[in-house]
Design a protein around this motif. Structure first.
Motif, PDB file in Angstrom:
ATOM      1  N   UNK A 197       0.854  -1.181   0.000  1.00 56.67           N
ATOM      2  CA  UNK A 197       0.000   0.000   0.000  1.00 56.67           C
ATOM      3  C   UNK A 197       0.890   1.231   0.000  1.00 56.67           C
ATOM      4  N   UNK A 198       0.320   2.343  -0.419  1.00 53.98           N
ATOM      5  CA  UNK A 198       1.065   3.597  -0.403  1.00 53.98           C
ATOM      6  C   UNK A 198       1.245   4.045   1.045  1.00 53.98           C
ATOM      7  N   UNK A 199       2.486   4.105   1.486  1.00 50.00           N
ATOM      8  CA  UNK A 199       2.758   4.483   2.865  1.00 50.00           C
ATOM      9  C   UNK A 199       2.754   5.997   3.010  1.00 50.00           C
ATOM     10  N   UNK A 200       2.312   6.504   4.156  1.00 49.39           N
ATOM     11  CA  UNK A 200       2.410   7.950   4.378  1.00 49.39           C
ATOM     12  C   UNK A 200       3.868   8.385   4.455  1.00 49.39           C
ATOM     13  N   UNK A 201       4.078   9.657   4.299  1.00 54.28           N
ATOM     14  CA  UNK A 201       5.460  10.169   4.264  1.00 54.28           C
ATOM     15  C   UNK A 201       6.237   9.804   5.524  1.00 54.28           C
ATOM     16  N   UNK A 202       5.569   9.838   6.670  1.00 56.10           N
ATOM     17  CA  UNK A 202       6.272   9.551   7.920  1.00 56.10           C
ATOM     18  C   UNK A 202       6.362   8.059   8.215  1.00 56.10           C
ATOM     19  N   UNK A 203       5.763   7.211   7.370  1.00 58.58           N
ATOM     20  CA  UNK A 203       5.783   5.752   7.511  1.00 58.58           C
ATOM     21  C   UNK A 203       5.138   5.278   8.816  1.00 58.58           C
ATOM     22  N   UNK A 204       4.414   6.135   9.494  1.00 63.53           N
ATOM     23  CA  UNK A 204       3.730   5.730  10.724  1.00 63.53           C
ATOM     24  C   UNK A 204       2.531   4.864  10.395  1.00 63.53           C
ATOM     25  N   UNK A 205       2.742   3.555  10.357  1.00 61.26           N
ATOM     26  CA  UNK A 205       1.701   2.642   9.884  1.00 61.26           C
ATOM     27  C   UNK A 205       1.480   1.473  10.822  1.00 61.26           C
ATOM     28  N   UNK A 206       2.044   1.530  12.016  1.00 62.36           N
ATOM     29  CA  UNK A 206       1.854   0.449  12.979  1.00 62.36           C
ATOM     30  C   UNK A 206       1.651   1.048  14.354  1.00 62.36           C
ATOM     31  N   UNK A 207       0.971   0.292  15.215  1.00 62.84           N
ATOM     32  CA  UNK A 207       0.783   0.731  16.590  1.00 62.84           C
ATOM     33  C   UNK A 207       2.123   0.802  17.315  1.00 62.84           C
ATOM     34  N   UNK A 260      -5.465  -7.941  12.399  1.00 60.90           N
ATOM     35  CA  UNK A 260      -4.653  -7.042  11.591  1.00 60.90           C
ATOM     36  C   UNK A 260      -5.461  -5.854  11.061  1.00 60.90           C
ATOM     37  N   UNK A 261      -6.657  -6.059  10.456  1.00 59.13           N
ATOM     38  CA  UNK A 261      -7.419  -4.888  10.002  1.00 59.13           C
ATOM     39  C   UNK A 261      -7.826  -3.950  11.134  1.00 59.13           C
ATOM     40  N   UNK A 262      -8.204  -4.510  12.302  1.00 50.30           N
ATOM     41  CA  UNK A 262      -8.598  -3.649  13.403  1.00 50.30           C
ATOM     42  C   UNK A 262      -7.407  -2.866  13.935  1.00 50.30           C
ATOM     43  N   UNK A 263      -6.242  -3.497  13.966  1.00 45.48           N
ATOM     44  CA  UNK A 263      -5.018  -2.798  14.354  1.00 45.48           C
ATOM     45  C   UNK A 263      -4.753  -1.637  13.402  1.00 45.48           C
ATOM     46  N   UNK A 264      -4.963  -1.866  12.105  1.00 43.96           N
ATOM     47  CA  UNK A 264      -4.753  -0.809  11.119  1.00 43.96           C
ATOM     48  C   UNK A 264      -5.819   0.285  11.232  1.00 43.96           C
ATOM     49  N   UNK A 265      -7.042  -0.066  11.598  1.00 40.14           N
ATOM     50  CA  UNK A 265      -8.082   0.946  11.828  1.00 40.14           C
ATOM     51  C   UNK A 265      -7.701   1.819  13.014  1.00 40.14           C
ATOM     52  N   UNK A 266      -7.166   1.201  14.054  1.00 40.32           N
ATOM     53  CA  UNK A 266      -6.702   1.923  15.236  1.00 40.32           C
ATOM     54  C   UNK A 266      -5.598   2.905  14.846  1.00 40.32           C
ATOM     55  N   UNK A 267      -4.659   2.445  14.011  1.00 35.43           N
ATOM     56  CA  UNK A 267      -3.590   3.315  13.516  1.00 35.43           C
ATOM     57  C   UNK A 267      -4.179   4.526  12.804  1.00 35.43           C
ATOM     58  N   UNK A 268      -5.193   4.282  11.956  1.00 31.96           N
ATOM     59  CA  UNK A 268      -5.790   5.381  11.192  1.00 31.96           C
ATOM     60  C   UNK A 268      -6.379   6.440  12.110  1.00 31.96           C
TER      61      UNK A 268
END
Length: 580
Positions: A197-207, A260-268
């Motif tokens: 997936x396209x990562x944000x500039x800061x790469x903050x994509x995990x809890x 995994x999807x819920x973890x990513x929703x939390x990140x969002x």
């Protein structure tokens, strides 16, 4: 063999297949228990009082509805129904709804944010699972604690449930970004050479993971000595043998990292909070704590607005939802008054057991057997990710403690109605299409859901429907016996469950009969709407009572000002998070 999560799980017969994977999937789907007792929080210095209600407590929304009768054959009958639900696979084209999977993730987040059930003592939970008859309702209400405050207040983002006491307070402080104290910390994704997936500039994509906070400076880090000095029960929560479990998520809701999807929703959601901080910081003279509080309030209003104006209309029967909204959720109002008396404004709210263990758990049946996470795990670039992968947390993937790039979720696929990320229908078919290895977990999950509802004295679907109709005259049409006993579960229902049908199964069947699984039926809609709207009505700080600049109801254009327009749907929410 155990198939479900929690401190005291329902025993299931061994089933061929990958048992460890089945347990992982069932634990990720379950989300019913915190995995510890409320009493342990008090014993270890936490803020929850083991002698009084923790959070807002629990009660029966439909208290006049009759409790299930003792039946020595009930466990056998319920297990047979679980087998019937999990052994027949629905055709793929009939199984999928038009609901974006992001909506299913929002429903799950809301359910976890409202309630975190935990037995006050370990013995209470053991008694519940070993019960030969349903527990007395008074026992359930006094022994089952809620570690949350019972409202959609985003405690999942802003609290820290990993440890109680002083070390928990320290972790809560370390959840803020150093040097930018109004922001919440995230971890960067781990580059594994397969960017999905396209990562944000800061790469903050995990809890935020515990490993990021471990160091030698006791002011800026958590030291290994502090973790080793914890009492045994708490040490086991954060240690793997003698070493810290560096992959543990440091959040206000550990259950969100089981999926995994819920973890990513939390990140969002954390990313949206940080975006709000950055936008509000343009105003001169804002102190970090003021920025933090205002950003938290804005995110809370946006999320509650999405629940009220996007989630509920998509998953509820429109007539039932309209009746509850116009009446301002009177069943919940009476429920709160009966349990809490003269409640303190802004204080905890009670959580209905019928929602927590039945209506609010329908999200688990909406998970597809396989889905496109991103370009790596999805067509045309690769095979869709199976349920087993989606259900397992990053810590269980045999990778470094951070999430690999290849598992960062592409929310553009999960937020569009016509996108490939669609939820399954709400129905009584639990066998996941496309992932046969997950079948044992689905069976274990169904067994636990049915047995738990019985042990906790939830009313039958028929009793619940009658109780709702006593308030909303003729709103709910009870399902006929011919409807309840039709299809692949019919034989199991005819075996003693047709007149007093378990509430969780009844709601699934109702959605299947009344709306083809595309939305909840009448009773399920009332239970969900009464709980979520009721909690907002009873919370003076919620979006229900918020007013915009002109004095009218608050709307998204009164909130975060973003290029491309206000946050009016979940795609906009991910745009605000800079993830689409």
């Amino acid at each position: 063999m155990l198939f479900t999560s929690g401190p005291r799980d329902v025993q299931a017969e061994p089933i061929a297949g990958d048992a460890a994977r089945a347990e992982d999937i069932a634990e990720a789907m379950d989300g019913a228990w915190t995995g510890r007792s409320a009493g342990a929080c008090k014993e270890s210095g936490g803020s929850h009082d083991g002698d009084g209600p923790a959070g807002g407590g629990f009660g029966y929304l439909l208290a006049p509805a009759a409790a299930p009768r003792p039946d020595p054959e009930a466990p056998r009958r319920l297990d047979a129904l679980a087998v019937a639900m999990a052994e027949v696979e629905c055709a793929q084209d009939e199984a999928m709804s038009d609901l974006p999977l992001a909506m299913q993730q929002l429903l799950r987040f809301v359910a976890n944010d409202l309630a975190a059930p935990a037995w006050r003592t370990q013995q209470a939970g053991l008694d519940a699972d070993a019960a030969a008859a349903p527990l007395p309702r008074e026992t359930v209400e006094t022994q089952l604690a809620n570690l949350k405050s019972g409202g959609l207040r985003l405690e999942s983002l802003y609290d820290c449930d990993l440890l109680p006491g002083p070390l928990g307070d320290k972790l809560r402080r370390l959840m803020r970004e150093p040097g930018a104290n109004a922001r919440l910390r995230l971890d960067r994704a781990w580059p594994d050479g397969r960017r999905g997936a396209a990562l944000p500039r800061d790469r903050g994509a995990d809890l935020l993971r515990l490993g990021r906070l471990i160091g030698d400076d006791p002011d800026a880090c958590v030291t290994e000595a502090e973790l080793s000095a914890l009492p045994p029960a708490l040490r086991a929560r954060v240690m793997q043998g003698e070493a810290p479990n560096r992959a543990l998520a440091v959040t206000g809701e550990g259950r969100n990292d089981k999926s995994l999807p819920q973890s990513q929703f939390h990140v969002a959601l954390i990313r949206v909070h940080n975006r709000a901080v950055d936008l509000l910081a343009d105003e001169a003279g804002r102190a970090p704590e003021s920025l933090f509080d205002d950003s938290r309030r804005l995110l809370r209003l946006h999320l509650q607005w999405l629940v009220l104006h996007r989630l509920l209309p998509r998953i509820c029967d429109p007539v039932a939802l309209g009746r509850v909204r116009r009446a301002c959720a009177p069943i919940y109002a009476e429920f709160r008054a009966d349990l809490a008396g003269a409640a303190v404004p802004g204080g905890p709210l009670p959580a209905p057991l019928e929602f927590v263990f039945a209506a609010g758990r329908l999200h688990a049946t909406m998970i597809p057997g396989a889905c496109e996470l991103n370009a790596v795990h999805g067509a045309p670039g690769g095979a869709p990710a199976p349920l087993a992968l989606m259900a397992r947390p990053p810590a269980g993937l045999g990778r470094p403690e951070r999430l690999p790039d290849s598992l960062v979720l592409d929310w553009a696929r999960w937020t569009r109605p016509d996108g490939p990320g669609r939820a399954r229908c709400i129905d009584t078919f639990l066998a996941p299409t496309g992932d046969a290895d997950a079948a044992p977990a689905m069976l274990g999950f169904a067994r636990a859901a049915l047995r738990r509802g019985w042990a906790l004295s939830l009313p039958s679907g028929q009793s619940a429907a009658a109780a709702v109709n006593a308030v909303y005259e003729d709103l709910v049409r009870p399902l006929r016996e011919a409807e309840l006993t039709a299809g692949h579960t019919g034989e199991a229902v005819r075996d003693g469950l047709a007149e007093e049908t378990p509430l969780w199964f009844y709601l699934l069947k109702e959605a299947e009969v009344q709306h083809g699984g595309r939305r909840l039926g009448q009773l399920g809609s009332v239970l969900v709407a009464e709980t979520l709207i009721g909690a907002m009505v009873q919370d003076r700080d919620s979006v229900w009572h918020a007013r915009g600049r002109s004095g009218g109801p608050w709307s998204p254009d009164q909130g975060l000002t973003l290029p491309g327009g206000p946050i009016e749907d979940l795609h906009d929410l991910m745009r605000a998070a800079e993830l689409v």
